[in-house]
Design a protein around this motif. Sequence first.
Motif, PDB file in Angstrom:
ATOM      1  N   THR A  38      36.246  86.676 -29.029  1.00 51.96           N
ATOM      2  CA  THR A  38      37.597  86.070 -29.299  1.00 51.96           C
ATOM      3  C   THR A  38      38.375  86.781 -30.593  1.00 51.96           C
ATOM      4  OG1 THR A  38      36.379  84.582 -30.745  1.00 51.96           O
ATOM      5  CG2 THR A  38      36.866  83.440 -28.849  1.00 51.96           C
ATOM      6  N   PRO A  39      39.634  86.753 -30.784  1.00 48.76           N
ATOM      7  CA  PRO A  39      40.247  87.615 -31.570  1.00 48.76           C
ATOM      8  C   PRO A  39      39.351  87.540 -33.155  1.00 48.76           C
ATOM      9  CG  PRO A  39      41.798  86.466 -30.370  1.00 48.76           C
ATOM     10  CD  PRO A  39      40.515  85.923 -29.861  1.00 48.76           C
ATOM     11  N   THR A  40      38.914  86.293 -33.550  1.00 49.23           N
ATOM     12  CA  THR A  40      38.528  86.115 -34.804  1.00 49.23           C
ATOM     13  C   THR A  40      37.078  86.177 -34.905  1.00 49.23           C
ATOM     14  OG1 THR A  40      38.235  83.566 -34.586  1.00 49.23           O
ATOM     15  CG2 THR A  40      40.324  84.557 -35.860  1.00 49.23           C
ATOM     16  N   ALA A  41      36.270  86.548 -33.856  1.00 51.16           N
ATOM     17  CA  ALA A  41      34.823  86.701 -34.095  1.00 51.16           C
ATOM     18  C   ALA A  41      34.333  88.122 -34.499  1.00 51.16           C
ATOM     19  CB  ALA A  41      34.301  86.354 -32.442  1.00 51.16           C
ATOM     20  N   SER A  42      33.290  87.934 -35.170  1.00 47.83           N
ATOM     21  CA  SER A  42      32.782  89.236 -35.736  1.00 47.83           C
ATOM     22  C   SER A  42      31.383  89.677 -35.289  1.00 47.83           C
ATOM     23  CB  SER A  42      32.891  89.223 -37.039  1.00 47.83           C
ATOM     24  OG  SER A  42      31.883  88.343 -37.637  1.00 47.83           O
ATOM     25  N   LYS A  81      34.317  99.983 -27.721  1.00 48.70           N
ATOM     26  CA  LYS A  81      33.958 100.107 -26.280  1.00 48.70           C
ATOM     27  C   LYS A  81      32.491  99.245 -26.135  1.00 48.70           C
ATOM     28  CE  LYS A  81      35.986 104.314 -25.005  1.00 48.70           C
ATOM     29  NZ  LYS A  81      35.766 105.733 -24.962  1.00 48.70           N
ATOM     30  N   LEU A  82      32.024  98.213 -27.386  1.00 46.25           N
ATOM     31  CA  LEU A  82      30.927  97.464 -27.433  1.00 46.25           C
ATOM     32  C   LEU A  82      31.306  96.442 -26.549  1.00 46.25           C
ATOM     33  CD1 LEU A  82      28.297  97.537 -28.980  1.00 46.25           C
ATOM     34  CD2 LEU A  82      29.281  96.282 -30.693  1.00 46.25           C
ATOM     35  N   ILE A  83      32.225  95.731 -26.628  1.00 47.21           N
ATOM     36  CA  ILE A  83      32.655  94.485 -25.862  1.00 47.21           C
ATOM     37  C   ILE A  83      33.972  95.057 -24.833  1.00 47.21           C
ATOM     38  CG2 ILE A  83      33.782  92.171 -25.991  1.00 47.21           C
ATOM     39  CD1 ILE A  83      30.851  92.032 -26.878  1.00 47.21           C
ATOM     40  N   ASP A  84      33.824  94.105 -23.494  1.00 47.35           N
ATOM     41  CA  ASP A  84      34.953  94.739 -22.659  1.00 47.35           C
ATOM     42  C   ASP A  84      36.153  94.330 -22.743  1.00 47.35           C
ATOM     43  OD1 ASP A  84      32.226  94.104 -20.295  1.00 47.35           O
ATOM     44  OD2 ASP A  84      32.822  95.835 -20.943  1.00 47.35           O
ATOM     45  N   GLY A  95      36.830  91.035 -33.511  1.00 51.94           N
ATOM     46  CA  GLY A  95      37.804  90.930 -32.444  1.00 51.94           C
ATOM     47  C   GLY A  95      38.063  92.122 -31.439  1.00 51.94           C
ATOM     48  N   LYS A  96      39.222  92.775 -31.719  1.00 57.51           N
ATOM     49  CA  LYS A  96      39.624  93.886 -30.846  1.00 57.51           C
ATOM     50  C   LYS A  96      38.935  95.044 -31.248  1.00 57.51           C
ATOM     51  CE  LYS A  96      44.214  94.618 -32.831  1.00 57.51           C
ATOM     52  NZ  LYS A  96      43.873  95.811 -33.701  1.00 57.51           N
ATOM     53  N   GLU A  97      38.246  95.178 -32.406  1.00 57.58           N
ATOM     54  CA  GLU A  97      37.704  96.334 -33.200  1.00 57.58           C
ATOM     55  C   GLU A  97      36.509  96.571 -32.170  1.00 57.58           C
ATOM     56  OE1 GLU A  97      37.003  95.497 -37.006  1.00 57.58           O
ATOM     57  OE2 GLU A  97      39.171  96.242 -37.807  1.00 57.58           O
ATOM     58  N   ALA A  98      35.843  95.602 -31.719  1.00 57.54           N
ATOM     59  CA  ALA A  98      34.614  95.520 -31.016  1.00 57.54           C
ATOM     60  C   ALA A  98      35.039  96.013 -29.371  1.00 57.54           C
ATOM     61  CB  ALA A  98      33.941  94.201 -30.822  1.00 57.54           C
ATOM     62  N   VAL A 119      31.830  85.849 -26.886  1.00 57.27           N
ATOM     63  CA  VAL A 119      31.327  85.667 -28.379  1.00 57.27           C
ATOM     64  C   VAL A 119      32.350  85.088 -29.375  1.00 57.27           C
ATOM     65  CG1 VAL A 119      31.029  87.276 -30.505  1.00 57.27           C
ATOM     66  CG2 VAL A 119      30.173  87.903 -28.393  1.00 57.27           C
ATOM     67  N   LEU A 120      31.861  83.999 -29.829  1.00 52.69           N
ATOM     68  CA  LEU A 120      32.723  82.955 -30.569  1.00 52.69           C
ATOM     69  C   LEU A 120      32.196  83.106 -31.909  1.00 52.69           C
ATOM     70  CD1 LEU A 120      32.396  79.842 -28.322  1.00 52.69           C
ATOM     71  CD2 LEU A 120      34.544  81.254 -28.736  1.00 52.69           C
ATOM     72  N   GLY A 121      33.047  83.029 -33.142  1.00 51.76           N
ATOM     73  CA  GLY A 121      32.453  83.163 -34.484  1.00 51.76           C
ATOM     74  C   GLY A 121      31.802  84.284 -34.627  1.00 51.76           C
ATOM     75  N   GLY A 122      30.629  84.651 -34.367  1.00 50.17           N
ATOM     76  CA  GLY A 122      29.844  85.917 -34.563  1.00 50.17           C
ATOM     77  C   GLY A 122      28.643  86.178 -33.676  1.00 50.17           C
ATOM     78  N   ALA A 123      28.374  87.375 -33.478  1.00 51.96           N
ATOM     79  CA  ALA A 123      27.123  87.669 -32.719  1.00 51.96           C
ATOM     80  C   ALA A 123      26.662  88.972 -33.744  1.00 51.96           C
ATOM     81  CB  ALA A 123      27.484  88.143 -31.270  1.00 51.96           C
ATOM     82  N   HIS A 124      25.819  88.690 -34.512  1.00 52.77           N
ATOM     83  CA  HIS A 124      25.367  89.723 -35.452  1.00 52.77           C
ATOM     84  C   HIS A 124      24.213  90.101 -35.061  1.00 52.77           C
ATOM     85  CE1 HIS A 124      28.857  88.537 -37.840  1.00 52.77           C
ATOM     86  NE2 HIS A 124      28.472  87.169 -37.747  1.00 52.77           N
ATOM     87  N   SER A 125      23.686  91.466 -35.668  1.00 57.85           N
ATOM     88  CA  SER A 125      22.569  92.061 -35.539  1.00 57.85           C
ATOM     89  C   SER A 125      21.977  91.959 -34.072  1.00 57.85           C
ATOM     90  CB  SER A 125      21.447  91.215 -36.363  1.00 57.85           C
ATOM     91  OG  SER A 125      22.188  91.214 -37.932  1.00 57.85           O
ATOM     92  N   ILE A 126      20.874  91.266 -33.893  1.00 56.39           N
ATOM     93  CA  ILE A 126      20.149  91.334 -32.304  1.00 56.39           C
ATOM     94  C   ILE A 126      20.881  90.355 -31.672  1.00 56.39           C
ATOM     95  CG2 ILE A 126      18.823  89.108 -32.653  1.00 56.39           C
ATOM     96  CD1 ILE A 126      17.793  92.714 -31.234  1.00 56.39           C
ATOM     97  N   GLY A 127      22.176  89.641 -31.770  1.00 54.48           N
ATOM     98  CA  GLY A 127      22.987  89.235 -31.019  1.00 54.48           C
ATOM     99  C   GLY A 127      24.116  90.167 -30.325  1.00 54.48           C
ATOM    100  N   ILE A 128      24.109  91.479 -30.766  1.00 52.20           N
ATOM    101  CA  ILE A 128      24.942  92.555 -30.264  1.00 52.20           C
ATOM    102  C   ILE A 128      24.095  92.872 -28.871  1.00 52.20           C
ATOM    103  CG2 ILE A 128      25.642  94.971 -30.332  1.00 52.20           C
ATOM    104  CD1 ILE A 128      26.006  94.324 -33.356  1.00 52.20           C
ATOM    105  N   PRO A 129      22.848  93.151 -28.819  1.00 56.84           N
ATOM    106  CA  PRO A 129      21.918  93.300 -27.463  1.00 56.84           C
ATOM    107  C   PRO A 129      22.550  92.137 -26.558  1.00 56.84           C
ATOM    108  CG  PRO A 129      21.003  94.275 -29.204  1.00 56.84           C
ATOM    109  CD  PRO A 129      22.119  93.498 -29.781  1.00 56.84           C
ATOM    110  N   ILE A 130      22.280  91.018 -27.048  1.00 55.06           N
ATOM    111  CA  ILE A 130      22.422  89.708 -26.076  1.00 55.06           C
ATOM    112  C   ILE A 130      23.728  89.656 -25.468  1.00 55.06           C
ATOM    113  CG2 ILE A 130      22.088  87.202 -26.174  1.00 55.06           C
ATOM    114  CD1 ILE A 130      19.906  87.350 -28.281  1.00 55.06           C
ATOM    115  N   SER A 131      24.644  90.035 -26.282  1.00 48.96           N
ATOM    116  CA  SER A 131      26.185  89.747 -25.940  1.00 48.96           C
ATOM    117  C   SER A 131      26.598  90.806 -24.909  1.00 48.96           C
ATOM    118  CB  SER A 131      27.209  89.790 -27.205  1.00 48.96           C
ATOM    119  OG  SER A 131      27.109  91.189 -27.869  1.00 48.96           O
TER     120      SER A 131
END
Lengths: 70, 257
Positions: B151-155, B226-229, B219-222, B130-142
Amino acid sequence: MMYSIAPVYGMELPVEYVQVEYAGFEVLACKTDAGYILERVYSTNPQDFLRPDLQPGKLLENALIKQLTQ
Amino acid sequence: MKEEIIPHVFLNETGDKTPSEPNLSPPPPSEADVANNIKEFGQLSTPGKGEQSAIHCLTIIGQVEGHMSLPPQNKTTKYEHLIPQIVGICEDPKIQGVLIILNTVGGDVEAGLALAELIASINKPTVSLVLGGAHSIGIPISVASDYSFITPTASMTIHPVRMNGTVIGVSQTFEFFDQMQERIVHFVERNSNISGDRFRELMLAVGKLAMDVGTVLVGKEAVEEKLIDEVGGLTEAMNKLHELMNEKKNQEVGSDK
């Protein structure tokens, strides 16, 4: 149903699509000021969708376009 | 009856009005070319356009288009192109791993879930970044890939689904929305380490988004949720993908014996 943080905009702008034969492939192209931009490939062969010259958004080469009308 | 019409002559990419020569891919370098390269420049040429990488890079950018095409000035991800492309990836023996790079604002629910389910069922190692952002339906895809990075600055924005158009004012409308939302919650729960209850809690949180309901994870909040590994960039994602590809190769060799 939209699941997005971005609003939908620009839908009222007229867009002209034309189906053309491009380098032997049937494609749907969008007519813009810069030229024909590839919108969609009509093919049943999955390998065609891996070709770098057939990716959506590509500006089509004029020499390879054969325009079809019905 | 079909007529052949001479196409308009547009300016090509170089600004030349004359029709350009077909852009054919250059043939792979021959042994004589490689030897000449070493003699002239003292180095081997890096893999060029003629050589195909074992890793295929799938980009999910802009808005995920659904059943309506967006105007050309929008950056979009077209599911009708990606779906057969993913089939081609599974079939091509030269492709051994897939790197999925996301920078998307979301988009159509069903197109997004279709892509997510396909990515989850690819028979080769997949890593998402995930770079920049993966919002909304981008979450299931990611989270659909075997391993995910951010990345640390992605949301990532988690919020309830929304719909444009005519809405009937009955309680069944709410139940319909809830059912659509549960499809997303169940997919994310199945494909990541976050619990469904916690995902719903983040989705319905108030006071975090201006004039909206939901949560933004940076970033690390995700990773903490436990959404992102893992937090990481391209190097980490590529290393992990190579690791998964080698594991799969070893498994296949082991099963052949």
